[in-house]
Scaffold this motif. Structure first.
Motif, PDB file in Angstrom:
ATOM      1  N   LYS A  48      18.364 -20.712  29.936  1.00  0.00           N
ATOM      2  CA  LYS A  48      19.830 -20.630  29.909  1.00  0.00           C
ATOM      3  C   LYS A  48      20.420 -21.620  28.912  1.00  0.00           C
ATOM      4  O   LYS A  48      21.433 -21.335  28.270  1.00  0.00           O
ATOM      5  CB  LYS A  48      20.396 -20.853  31.318  1.00  0.00           C
ATOM      6  CG  LYS A  48      20.130 -19.651  32.237  1.00  0.00           C
ATOM      7  CD  LYS A  48      20.549 -19.918  33.678  1.00  0.00           C
ATOM      8  CE  LYS A  48      20.297 -18.671  34.534  1.00  0.00           C
ATOM      9  NZ  LYS A  48      20.567 -18.921  35.976  1.00  0.00           N
ATOM     10  N   ALA A  49      19.759 -22.777  28.756  1.00  0.00           N
ATOM     11  CA  ALA A  49      20.232 -23.776  27.784  1.00  0.00           C
ATOM     12  C   ALA A  49      20.211 -23.217  26.363  1.00  0.00           C
ATOM     13  O   ALA A  49      20.998 -23.627  25.508  1.00  0.00           O
ATOM     14  CB  ALA A  49      19.371 -25.037  27.864  1.00  0.00           C
ATOM     15  N   LEU A  50      19.316 -22.257  26.135  1.00  0.00           N
ATOM     16  CA  LEU A  50      19.230 -21.629  24.804  1.00  0.00           C
ATOM     17  C   LEU A  50      20.000 -20.302  24.750  1.00  0.00           C
ATOM     18  O   LEU A  50      19.913 -19.566  23.774  1.00  0.00           O
ATOM     19  CB  LEU A  50      17.754 -21.385  24.432  1.00  0.00           C
ATOM     20  CG  LEU A  50      16.850 -22.626  24.346  1.00  0.00           C
ATOM     21  CD1 LEU A  50      15.430 -22.235  23.951  1.00  0.00           C
ATOM     22  CD2 LEU A  50      17.399 -23.649  23.347  1.00  0.00           C
ATOM     23  N   GLY A  51      20.727 -20.004  25.825  1.00  0.00           N
ATOM     24  CA  GLY A  51      21.554 -18.794  25.850  1.00  0.00           C
ATOM     25  C   GLY A  51      20.800 -17.508  26.174  1.00  0.00           C
ATOM     26  O   GLY A  51      21.303 -16.406  25.944  1.00  0.00           O
ATOM     27  N   LEU A  52      19.607 -17.619  26.735  1.00  0.00           N
ATOM     28  CA  LEU A  52      18.806 -16.426  27.019  1.00  0.00           C
ATOM     29  C   LEU A  52      19.215 -15.771  28.338  1.00  0.00           C
ATOM     30  O   LEU A  52      19.385 -16.448  29.351  1.00  0.00           O
ATOM     31  CB  LEU A  52      17.310 -16.774  27.076  1.00  0.00           C
ATOM     32  CG  LEU A  52      16.692 -17.374  25.808  1.00  0.00           C
ATOM     33  CD1 LEU A  52      15.189 -17.526  25.971  1.00  0.00           C
ATOM     34  CD2 LEU A  52      16.981 -16.503  24.604  1.00  0.00           C
ATOM     35  N   LYS A  53      19.340 -14.455  28.295  1.00  0.00           N
ATOM     36  CA  LYS A  53      19.635 -13.688  29.511  1.00  0.00           C
ATOM     37  C   LYS A  53      18.476 -12.763  29.881  1.00  0.00           C
ATOM     38  O   LYS A  53      18.330 -12.362  31.033  1.00  0.00           O
ATOM     39  CB  LYS A  53      20.913 -12.860  29.318  1.00  0.00           C
ATOM     40  CG  LYS A  53      22.167 -13.718  29.171  1.00  0.00           C
ATOM     41  CD  LYS A  53      23.421 -12.849  29.060  1.00  0.00           C
ATOM     42  CE  LYS A  53      24.696 -13.689  29.063  1.00  0.00           C
ATOM     43  NZ  LYS A  53      24.833 -14.500  27.813  1.00  0.00           N
ATOM     44  N   VAL A 113      10.182 -17.840  38.967  1.00  0.00           N
ATOM     45  CA  VAL A 113      11.276 -18.754  38.615  1.00  0.00           C
ATOM     46  C   VAL A 113      12.319 -18.036  37.763  1.00  0.00           C
ATOM     47  O   VAL A 113      13.535 -18.167  37.982  1.00  0.00           O
ATOM     48  CB  VAL A 113      10.730 -20.008  37.875  1.00  0.00           C
ATOM     49  CG1 VAL A 113      11.870 -20.870  37.334  1.00  0.00           C
ATOM     50  CG2 VAL A 113       9.840 -20.838  38.794  1.00  0.00           C
ATOM     51  N   LEU A 114      11.832 -17.235  36.792  1.00  0.00           N
ATOM     52  CA  LEU A 114      12.747 -16.473  35.927  1.00  0.00           C
ATOM     53  C   LEU A 114      13.493 -15.413  36.742  1.00  0.00           C
ATOM     54  O   LEU A 114      14.718 -15.263  36.630  1.00  0.00           O
ATOM     55  CB  LEU A 114      11.973 -15.805  34.785  1.00  0.00           C
ATOM     56  CG  LEU A 114      11.338 -16.724  33.736  1.00  0.00           C
ATOM     57  CD1 LEU A 114      10.491 -15.916  32.761  1.00  0.00           C
ATOM     58  CD2 LEU A 114      12.411 -17.506  32.973  1.00  0.00           C
ATOM     59  N   ASP A 115      12.741 -14.677  37.552  1.00  0.00           N
ATOM     60  CA  ASP A 115      13.288 -13.567  38.325  1.00  0.00           C
ATOM     61  C   ASP A 115      14.368 -14.028  39.296  1.00  0.00           C
ATOM     62  O   ASP A 115      15.428 -13.405  39.411  1.00  0.00           O
ATOM     63  CB  ASP A 115      12.135 -12.892  39.095  1.00  0.00           C
ATOM     64  CG  ASP A 115      12.405 -11.413  39.340  1.00  0.00           C
ATOM     65  OD1 ASP A 115      13.425 -10.904  38.815  1.00  0.00           O
ATOM     66  OD2 ASP A 115      11.605 -10.775  40.051  1.00  0.00           O
ATOM     67  N   GLU A 116      14.089 -15.132  39.977  1.00  0.00           N
ATOM     68  CA  GLU A 116      15.046 -15.650  40.965  1.00  0.00           C
ATOM     69  C   GLU A 116      16.361 -16.076  40.310  1.00  0.00           C
ATOM     70  O   GLU A 116      17.403 -16.105  40.957  1.00  0.00           O
ATOM     71  CB  GLU A 116      14.432 -16.830  41.736  1.00  0.00           C
ATOM     72  CG  GLU A 116      13.440 -16.384  42.812  1.00  0.00           C
ATOM     73  CD  GLU A 116      12.465 -17.492  43.218  1.00  0.00           C
ATOM     74  OE1 GLU A 116      12.765 -18.679  42.954  1.00  0.00           O
ATOM     75  OE2 GLU A 116      11.395 -17.152  43.777  1.00  0.00           O
ATOM     76  N   ALA A 117      16.298 -16.380  39.020  1.00  0.00           N
ATOM     77  CA  ALA A 117      17.519 -16.788  38.299  1.00  0.00           C
ATOM     78  C   ALA A 117      18.177 -15.588  37.610  1.00  0.00           C
ATOM     79  O   ALA A 117      19.110 -15.751  36.821  1.00  0.00           O
ATOM     80  CB  ALA A 117      17.177 -17.862  37.282  1.00  0.00           C
ATOM     81  N   GLY A 118      17.648 -14.382  37.872  1.00  0.00           N
ATOM     82  CA  GLY A 118      18.235 -13.172  37.293  1.00  0.00           C
ATOM     83  C   GLY A 118      17.851 -12.921  35.848  1.00  0.00           C
ATOM     84  O   GLY A 118      18.541 -12.204  35.122  1.00  0.00           O
ATOM     85  N   LEU A 119      16.718 -13.504  35.415  1.00  0.00           N
ATOM     86  CA  LEU A 119      16.299 -13.349  34.009  1.00  0.00           C
ATOM     87  C   LEU A 119      15.174 -12.322  33.847  1.00  0.00           C
ATOM     88  O   LEU A 119      14.600 -12.190  32.768  1.00  0.00           O
ATOM     89  CB  LEU A 119      15.853 -14.710  33.446  1.00  0.00           C
ATOM     90  CG  LEU A 119      16.928 -15.814  33.433  1.00  0.00           C
ATOM     91  CD1 LEU A 119      16.330 -17.129  32.959  1.00  0.00           C
ATOM     92  CD2 LEU A 119      18.103 -15.431  32.554  1.00  0.00           C
ATOM     93  N   GLY A 120      14.835 -11.608  34.917  1.00  0.00           N
ATOM     94  CA  GLY A 120      13.787 -10.586  34.829  1.00  0.00           C
ATOM     95  C   GLY A 120      12.396 -11.199  34.857  1.00  0.00           C
ATOM     96  O   GLY A 120      12.238 -12.418  34.958  1.00  0.00           O
ATOM     97  N   ARG A 121      11.374 -10.305  34.769  1.00  0.00           N
ATOM     98  CA  ARG A 121       9.990 -10.795  34.822  1.00  0.00           C
ATOM     99  C   ARG A 121       9.079  -9.963  33.918  1.00  0.00           C
ATOM    100  O   ARG A 121       7.979  -9.583  34.280  1.00  0.00           O
ATOM    101  CB  ARG A 121       9.486 -10.842  36.272  1.00  0.00           C
ATOM    102  CG  ARG A 121       9.601  -9.548  37.046  1.00  0.00           C
ATOM    103  CD  ARG A 121       9.150  -9.696  38.517  1.00  0.00           C
ATOM    104  NE  ARG A 121       7.878 -10.376  38.654  1.00  0.00           N
ATOM    105  CZ  ARG A 121       7.731 -11.515  39.362  1.00  0.00           C
ATOM    106  NH1 ARG A 121       8.761 -12.070  39.981  1.00  0.00           N
ATOM    107  NH2 ARG A 121       6.542 -12.062  39.468  1.00  0.00           N
ATOM    108  N   THR A 122       9.572  -9.681  32.716  1.00  0.00           N
ATOM    109  CA  THR A 122       8.787  -8.849  31.802  1.00  0.00           C
ATOM    110  C   THR A 122       7.747  -9.681  31.066  1.00  0.00           C
ATOM    111  O   THR A 122       8.053 -10.763  30.549  1.00  0.00           O
ATOM    112  CB  THR A 122       9.696  -8.136  30.777  1.00  0.00           C
ATOM    113  OG1 THR A 122      10.814  -7.583  31.477  1.00  0.00           O
ATOM    114  CG2 THR A 122       8.956  -7.017  30.071  1.00  0.00           C
TER     115      THR A 122
END
Length: 381
Positions: free
Chosen positions: A28-33, A55-64
């Motif tokens: 998120k610090a780098l603006g990634l969604k 960790v990514l998934d729980e923050a809504g950033l997916g898990r690809t």
């Protein structure tokens, strides 16, 4: 001793056990969604990778995940990775793993927005200026080994699958924006990988220190990096769960990569072609060729190595240092020579030609020619 540190040199580094939990914040610090996590096949199914994805998934950033990464990544892996990146509509990369996963992750982020072929950005002169810097995606790097230091590097190594030649692709913006160095991710590394990656970090520090180019900042970092390896690699090898040793080895790996901005030398110019042709482990190959290269360079580095030996608490100058390297290799189970690695000298002319072309060749303290390099190769068998 619990070591925790936040450094902003040469980029933002979050060091300490358990800090993988900060992965989503780093994105998120780098603006990634919607980051794409790039790793190698072996790591893809491991618990540490699943945890990072949670960790990514729980923050809504997916898990690809993209994991079609060979031990020596090539342009076909890169092509497939760029396709996965574009098809998934990703906006940045989490490069997760050892050197292969980190390098390919960085290269995907770099190349996804470029129109020219990757070989146009080889680390030659100012070729990097050909790239459209505004199209380079943000990168978070998460090393799971302590060796290459690629997490703090501005380049990626890519093997040409047709010629088997390793090329260094460079751009200043390939330096990851945030690095998470969590030593707990390295606890499961088998002894042989701990040894090989640790010797890679040592080789980076040693060659950078010996390189004739002027860069006293790098030389200082290289010296302290060697000290950390000397103190902590045997501990990490003996007890993989020694977190203090694992943390210090992560620092040493990053320091090696920062230091080699000063240059590398014959250890790397020999080991790159061997790895490209025979698919050997890069760090272990460095360890195998290290003693013959030290002997080869002796006249040019004797005084420097004597100073390093004094700093490292090794008596006997160059000879003492050389004996230390032999005993370290022996303690870590490093093969005696290339023959013991299962390599025959039948392609030595081809290896020599590739070594002379390797970009590391120019940083060797003793100038390398076809003649002396072939003789050096034969010494390694």
């Amino acid at each position: 001793m619990n070591i925790v540190a936040n450094w902003s040199y040469p980029t933002a580094i979050k060091l300490g056990r358990g800090r993988i939990k900060e992965l989503a914040d780093a994105c998120k610090a780098l603006g990634l969604k919607k980051p794409l996590l790039v790793t190698d096949r072996g790591l893809a199914s491991m618990a540490i990778t699943a945890h990072a994805l949670d960790v990514l998934d729980e923050a809504g950033l997916g898990r690809t995940v993209f994991s079609e990464v060979d031990p020596n990544p090539n342009e076909k892996n890169l092509e497939a990775g760029i396709k996965a990146y574009k098809d998934g509509g990703h906006d940045g990369v989490v490069a997760f793993g050892g050197g292969s996963g980190l390098d390919l992750g960085k290269l995907i982020a770099f190349m996804a927005g470029q129109t020219r072929p990757v070989w146009d950005f080889e680390d030659i002169g100012d070729w990097w200026t050909r790239a459209d810097a505004s199209k380079i995606a943000p990168i978070v790097a998460v090393p799971t080994t302590a060796g290459t230091g690629s997490e703090v590097g501005r380049a990626g190594v890519l093997t040409n699958s047709a010629t088997h030649v390793k090329k260094i692709i460079f751009h200043p913006r390939m330096l990851p924006g945030v690095v998470i160095c969590d030593p707990e991710l390295t606890v499961g590394m088998p002894g042989v990988i701990t040894a090989g990656t640790g010797m890679d970090a040592f080789a980076h520090c040693l060659e950078a220190y010996c390189s004739p180019f002027y860069h006293p900042m790098s030389a200082g970092i290289a010296l302290e990096g060697m000290r950390l390896v000397k103190e902590f690699l045997p501990r990490a090898y003996k007890d993989g769960s020694d977190i203090e040793a694992r943390t210090n080895m992560m620092s040493a790996a990053a320091m090696g990569a920062v230091a080699f901005q000063k240059g590398l030398g014959a250890i790397h110019s020999l080991s790159h072609p061997i790895g490209a042709i025979y698919n050997t482990h890069h760090g272990m190959t460095n360890a195998v060729v290290m003693p013959p290269v030290l002997r080869f360079n002796r006249t040019a580095i004797e005084e420097k190595i004597a100073r390093a030996a004094a700093y490292l608490g090794i008596s006997g100058g160059f000879d003492g240092f050389y004996d230390y390297v032999l005993s370290l290799r022996s303690d870590l189970g490093v093969p005696e020579n290339l023959t013991a690695m299962g390599i025959a000298p039948d392609r030595v002319d081809e290896l020599t030609a590739m070594a002379i072309e390797d970009p590391s060749c120019g940083g060797n303290p003793v100038p390398m020619t076809l003649e002396n390099t072939k003789a050096l190769f034969l010494e390694c068998f």
